[in-house]
Motif scaffolding. Structure first.
Motif, PDB file in Angstrom:
ATOM      1  N   MET A   1       0.832  -1.197   0.000  1.00 48.14           N
ATOM      2  CA  MET A   1       0.000   0.000   0.000  1.00 48.14           C
ATOM      3  C   MET A   1       0.870   1.252   0.000  1.00 48.14           C
ATOM      4  O   MET A   1       0.548   2.256  -0.650  1.00 48.14           O
ATOM      5  CB  MET A   1      -0.925  -0.018   1.221  1.00 48.14           C
ATOM      6  CG  MET A   1      -2.106   0.955   1.104  1.00 48.14           C
ATOM      7  SD  MET A   1      -3.287   0.382  -0.133  1.00 48.14           S
ATOM      8  CE  MET A   1      -3.711   1.922  -0.934  1.00 48.14           C
ATOM      9  N   LYS A   2       1.986   1.181   0.705  1.00 52.14           N
ATOM     10  CA  LYS A   2       2.918   2.329   0.726  1.00 52.14           C
ATOM     11  C   LYS A   2       3.495   2.567  -0.670  1.00 52.14           C
ATOM     12  O   LYS A   2       3.713   3.703  -1.078  1.00 52.14           O
ATOM     13  CB  LYS A   2       4.026   2.082   1.734  1.00 52.14           C
ATOM     14  CG  LYS A   2       3.537   2.101   3.177  1.00 52.14           C
ATOM     15  CD  LYS A   2       4.647   1.733   4.161  1.00 52.14           C
ATOM     16  CE  LYS A   2       4.120   1.727   5.602  1.00 52.14           C
ATOM     17  NZ  LYS A   2       5.166   1.310   6.576  1.00 52.14           N
ATOM     18  N   GLU A   3       3.731   1.459  -1.409  1.00 55.66           N
ATOM     19  CA  GLU A   3       4.228   1.596  -2.775  1.00 55.66           C
ATOM     20  C   GLU A   3       3.180   2.278  -3.657  1.00 55.66           C
ATOM     21  O   GLU A   3       3.510   3.103  -4.508  1.00 55.66           O
ATOM     22  CB  GLU A   3       4.574   0.225  -3.348  1.00 55.66           C
ATOM     23  CG  GLU A   3       5.781  -0.429  -2.678  1.00 55.66           C
ATOM     24  CD  GLU A   3       6.006  -1.841  -3.184  1.00 55.66           C
ATOM     25  OE1 GLU A   3       5.246  -2.276  -4.098  1.00 55.66           O
ATOM     26  OE2 GLU A   3       6.910  -2.520  -2.657  1.00 55.66           O
ATOM     27  N   ILE A   4       1.896   1.907  -3.471  1.00 57.22           N
ATOM     28  CA  ILE A   4       0.828   2.532  -4.263  1.00 57.22           C
ATOM     29  C   ILE A   4       0.742   4.022  -3.949  1.00 57.22           C
ATOM     30  O   ILE A   4       0.581   4.854  -4.849  1.00 57.22           O
ATOM     31  CB  ILE A   4      -0.510   1.826  -3.990  1.00 57.22           C
ATOM     32  CG1 ILE A   4      -0.478   0.377  -4.523  1.00 57.22           C
ATOM     33  CG2 ILE A   4      -1.677   2.583  -4.611  1.00 57.22           C
ATOM     34  CD1 ILE A   4      -1.672  -0.467  -4.150  1.00 57.22           C
ATOM     35  N   PHE A   5       0.863   4.372  -2.658  1.00 57.81           N
ATOM     36  CA  PHE A   5       0.817   5.790  -2.266  1.00 57.81           C
ATOM     37  C   PHE A   5       2.099   6.544  -2.675  1.00 57.81           C
ATOM     38  O   PHE A   5       2.102   7.774  -2.722  1.00 57.81           O
ATOM     39  CB  PHE A   5       0.652   5.919  -0.747  1.00 57.81           C
ATOM     40  CG  PHE A   5      -0.737   5.621  -0.255  1.00 57.81           C
ATOM     41  CD1 PHE A   5      -1.864   6.127  -0.908  1.00 57.81           C
ATOM     42  CD2 PHE A   5      -0.927   4.854   0.885  1.00 57.81           C
ATOM     43  CE1 PHE A   5      -3.135   5.861  -0.427  1.00 57.81           C
ATOM     44  CE2 PHE A   5      -2.186   4.592   1.353  1.00 57.81           C
ATOM     45  CZ  PHE A   5      -3.308   5.089   0.692  1.00 57.81           C
ATOM     46  N   ALA A   6       3.170   5.778  -2.933  1.00 56.82           N
ATOM     47  CA  ALA A   6       4.500   6.391  -3.143  1.00 56.82           C
ATOM     48  C   ALA A   6       4.864   7.250  -1.932  1.00 56.82           C
ATOM     49  O   ALA A   6       5.446   8.335  -2.060  1.00 56.82           O
ATOM     50  CB  ALA A   6       4.524   7.205  -4.431  1.00 56.82           C
ATOM     51  N   ASP A   7       4.479   6.712  -0.753  1.00 56.55           N
ATOM     52  CA  ASP A   7       4.687   7.446   0.510  1.00 56.55           C
ATOM     53  C   ASP A   7       5.084   6.421   1.564  1.00 56.55           C
ATOM     54  O   ASP A   7       4.293   5.527   1.891  1.00 56.55           O
ATOM     55  CB  ASP A   7       3.397   8.156   0.904  1.00 56.55           C
ATOM     56  CG  ASP A   7       3.566   9.053   2.136  1.00 56.55           C
ATOM     57  OD1 ASP A   7       4.560   8.873   2.874  1.00 56.55           O
ATOM     58  OD2 ASP A   7       2.679   9.899   2.363  1.00 56.55           O
ATOM     59  N   PRO A   8       6.296   6.505   2.109  1.00 50.94           N
ATOM     60  CA  PRO A   8       6.734   5.517   3.100  1.00 50.94           C
ATOM     61  C   PRO A   8       6.035   5.686   4.453  1.00 50.94           C
ATOM     62  O   PRO A   8       6.065   4.762   5.274  1.00 50.94           O
ATOM     63  CB  PRO A   8       8.241   5.773   3.209  1.00 50.94           C
ATOM     64  CG  PRO A   8       8.406   7.204   2.815  1.00 50.94           C
ATOM     65  CD  PRO A   8       7.355   7.486   1.787  1.00 50.94           C
ATOM     66  N   HIS A   9       5.383   6.823   4.672  1.00 50.13           N
ATOM     67  CA  HIS A   9       4.727   7.053   5.961  1.00 50.13           C
ATOM     68  C   HIS A   9       3.330   7.667   5.773  1.00 50.13           C
ATOM     69  O   HIS A   9       3.093   8.830   6.113  1.00 50.13           O
ATOM     70  CB  HIS A   9       5.592   7.980   6.842  1.00 50.13           C
ATOM     71  CG  HIS A   9       6.979   7.475   7.075  1.00 50.13           C
ATOM     72  ND1 HIS A   9       7.253   6.369   7.841  1.00 50.13           N
ATOM     73  CD2 HIS A   9       8.187   7.923   6.603  1.00 50.13           C
ATOM     74  CE1 HIS A   9       8.543   6.152   7.870  1.00 50.13           C
ATOM     75  NE2 HIS A   9       9.155   7.083   7.115  1.00 50.13           N
TER      76      HIS A   9
END
Length: 749
Positions: A428-436
């Motif tokens: 899911m973090k990869e989909i958001f391109a956001d590690p947090h």
């Protein structure tokens, strides 16, 4: 008895002086006397007038006295007649009496014989009255005998008479049908010739008791062997016949073929035994209780769990096994049950004899008498103790689940009720391109259009529903992801929704497979309709008399809905409701469904539960149409005379009003075990008569146009058993079909 007019006498005498003397003497006695001078004149005068008595002299001109009597009696009954002669010839007297004369008087030298005339008149009139009364009695007897014979020949039950040895001496044609013999064969046959030794002994003992006591036996049951070697059960009502002196002469009785009733009684006993076996061997805890909640019986599973013997619990209140802290709640459940007749899946805690506690879901149903009064209740307690333990164990596996989710190929996300992201996996973090992404609102990754889609689906989740939908998220680097989302609400131990889980499948690269997905959806739709049709077939397989009924109703409601120009989506729902409207009959014993005779009130009450039972089955399915509600209401009527809730007018949904008319038409035009099929014209007259009163007038008008051929009536476009999807789409263009196709869509049964 006083005579209103004087008795009229015709005296045929050729001696005028003697005739006037008799006329004068009898006139003083109150009689009216006319005189004829010879036999010919006397005969003519008798036929021209009306006389009560005729006196005739033997020696007369033209015709003598005997000839006059013969002529008067030749055209019917001879009137009261007295021969008067001076010859004293006994031959003449005997001949006159043979011809019907009532008396014979010899003239003496003087006139003393005249003093006898009044008493002779009284005598012959009494004789005539006696003859007439006898004739009337014989006529009445003949009429009664004819009436008796007509009744015997037309009653459907067998009538018979036996002599004291048990031989048939008289019987009607219906008895011949029972035994299978001709009249000549059955006459004088003995009852022992139709049965085995066991039944012959039973019949002998019954007849012997009737002979000894003189009292009739209204229900002698025994089995006979017909001429064709088949066996039938009979029930005889027998009484003793006596002669006029009271001496027994034989037996008479009525014989009824009760073979089918015996089969039903045997089936009922088997059913009761099956229920007993089910009750005793059911793994869930079962109790039978009185209307006051007193335990009448308890099954082995409950006894084993509770550690009591049956004797220790029978006669005690059901509350005896309830945990103390649950007693107030349990009392409320019992009160509700007494009022509503049922409660379902209420969680309580029960305590065994040695103090062990078990958590159960309590359900109680009620059996009522014809007046609706509860006769007894059946309580079922489903043990969910292990299930509760498993819930606690599941909570301890969350960390293990996280480890699994981290390795999943789809994104996973958990948010609170404000839409704030609390937890995600690496995908899911990869989909958001956001590690947090934790702590951020999910809506921050959506544009305005997709924020509306998100809000709509989150609303459904907070209402306790899972959702599957598509949404486009924009990641932190501005790239758009087409996602397929499966969302589920999360509840705490108390069942309160605290947040929601979501699995996010990135379908961006799968757009090119849209055509395949579309075909897959079409296949699923066809599978859905096929499943619905299969369910309707399962229902009807329990009752061979209603084979094809559900499909027939479904086809007719679809045609009516199209005639009413309803939206296509609503027509689809009505068709599905037509297939499943009788699913509640799964709860009705098959013996009642196929019973050929009139149902008892108890049996009718079981029949009338099928709309409610069907509703309870279907309400758990998330149909996009009101299928469960239509099933519940399809026996409601516009004037409130239907069941189960007596709804009126617009209280009944449109789908149920259409179902009601189609159900009546299909049922009337097909055979049932208790009656033959009515004609289509009869069914049309029925809905015409009920139009606006018990049936929706718009629905009736549409149905009549369909049945009268004003609307092209084709095979259902939804049927999975008739044509392919392509052919079904093409069928919309068809204007006419062969009669066989048309009748199939009505649902030939």
């Amino acid at each position: 008895m006083v005579q209103s007019e004087p008795i009229r006498i015709l005296y045929i005498e050729d001696d005028p002086g003697l005739a006037r003397l008799v006329q004068k003497r009898l006139g003083r006695a109150g009689y009216s006397v006319d005189i004829a001078a010879d036999g010919e004149q006397g005969i003519a005068q008798y036929h021209a007038d009306s006389y009560d008595v005729v006196f005739v002299d033997q020696t007369l001109p033209v015709y003598d006295g005997l000839e006059v009597i013969r002529i008067l009696g030749s055209n019917g009954s001879l009137p009261p007649t007295v021969m008067i002669t001076g010859t004293g010839d006994e031959r003449v007297a005997v001949e006159a009496m043979k011809l019907g004369a009532g008396d014979y008087i010899v003239k003496d030298a003087g006139t003393k014989y005249l003093e006898l005339l009044p008493s002779v008149i009284v005598k012959v009139l009494q004789q005539r009255r006696a003859v007439e009364e006898k004739q009337r009695a014989e006529q009445t007897l003949r009429k009664n005998e004819q009436k008796y014979r007509t009744i015997l020949e037309n009653i459907t039950e067998g009538y018979f008479e036996n002599d004291l040895h048990g031989n048939f001496t008289f019987f009607n044609d219906s008895l011949l049908d029972v035994y299978g013999y001709t009249k000549d064969e059955l006459l004088h046959m003995n009852y022992r010739q139709f049965m085995d030794q066991e039944n012959a002994t039973k019949v002998y003992q019954a007849y012997n008791k009737i002979y000894s006591t003189g009292e009739a036996d209204r229900a002698i049951q025994f089995e006979i062997i017909r001429k064709d070697e088949t066996r039938r059960w009979l029930e005889n009502s027998v009484s003793l016949m006596r002669d006029k002196d009271g001496k027994p002469t034989g037996f008479r009785g009525i014989s009824r073929d009760v073979t089918e009733r015996k089969k039903m009684e045997d089936a009922l006993r088997e059913s009761e035994e099956r229920f007993r076996q089910f009750f005793e061997n059911e793994p869930e805890y079962c109790y039978m209780t009185s209307p006051e909640g007193i335990i009448l019986d308890i099954n082995n599973a409950a006894l084993k769990m509770l550690g009591y013997t049956k004797e220790e619990l029978v006669g005690k209140a059901l509350q005896t096994v309830c945990a103390p802290e649950f007693l107030p709640q349990f009392e409320q459940h019992i009160a509700h049950w007494k009022k509503a007749g049922s409660i379902k899946d209420q969680e309580i805690c029960v305590v065994s004899k040695d103090g062990r506690r078990r958590t159960v879901l309590l359900s109680i149903g009620a059996v009522r008498d014809e007046g609706g009064k509860i006769v007894y209740g059946v309580s079922v307690q489903r043990d969910i103790t292990e299930h509760k333990w498993m819930e606690e164990a599941l909570q301890k596996t969350e960390e293990h689940l996280r480890a699994i989710l981290e390795g999943a190929s789809d994104g996973f996300l958990y948010m609170d009720k404000e839409g704030t992201i609390l937890m995600t996996n690496e995908r899911m973090k990869e989909i958001f391109a956001d590690p947090h992404p934790e702590g951020k609102l999910l809506s921050a990754f959506c544009d305005e259009e997709n924020q509306k889609i998100l809000a709509q689906n989150l609303k459904a989740r907070w209402e306790g529903k899972g959702t599957v939908y598509e949404i486009v998220l924009t990641d932190a680097e501005g790239r758009r992801h087409n996602l397929l989302v499966s969302g589920t609400p999360y509840r705490d131990k108390q069942g309160v929704i605290q947040g929601a889980f979501g699995i996010y499948h990135d379908a961006t690269r799968e757009r090119e497979t849209a055509r395949i997905i579309s075909e897959h959806k079409e296949a699923l739709k066809n599978s859905f309709f096929g499943t619905a049709e299969a369910l309707s077939k399962v229902i009807e397989d329990r009752d061979p008399y209603t084979s094809g009924h559900s499909a027939g109703v479904a086809g007719l409601v679809e045609a009516i809905a199209r005639q009413m120009k309803l939206p296509e989506d609503q027509i689809t729902g009505i068709y599905i409701a037509g297939l499943l409207h009788d699913i509640g009959k799964m709860a009705v014993p098959v013996e009642i469904l196929v019973k050929p005779g009139r149902l008892t009130e108890m049996e009718m009450s079981l029949i009338r539960i099928h709309p409610q039972a069907g509703y309870e089955i279907l309400q758990g399915i998330d149909f996009p149409w009101p299928v469960a509600q239509a099933t519940l209401q399809h026996h409601e009527r516009m004037d409130g005379s239907g069941y189960p809730h007596g709804l009126r007018g617009d209280e009944i949904i449109q789908e149920a009003r259409i179902l009601a008319v189609a159900d009546v038409v299909n049922a009337m035009t097909h055979h049932r075990p208790y009656r033959p099929a009515f004609s289509l014209q009869d069914a049309m007259e029925e809905i015409k008569e009920g139009r606006g009163r018990i049936y929706d007038p718009q629905v009736v008008d549409a149905c009549l146009e369909v049945l009268e051929g004003k609307q092209s009536f084709i095979t259902s476009e939804y049927s999975t058993t008739s044509t392919s999807p392509q052919l079904r789409r093409d069928s919309k263009k068809s204007s006419t079909l062969p009669t066989t196709t048309r009748m199939r869509s009505v649902g030939r049964r």
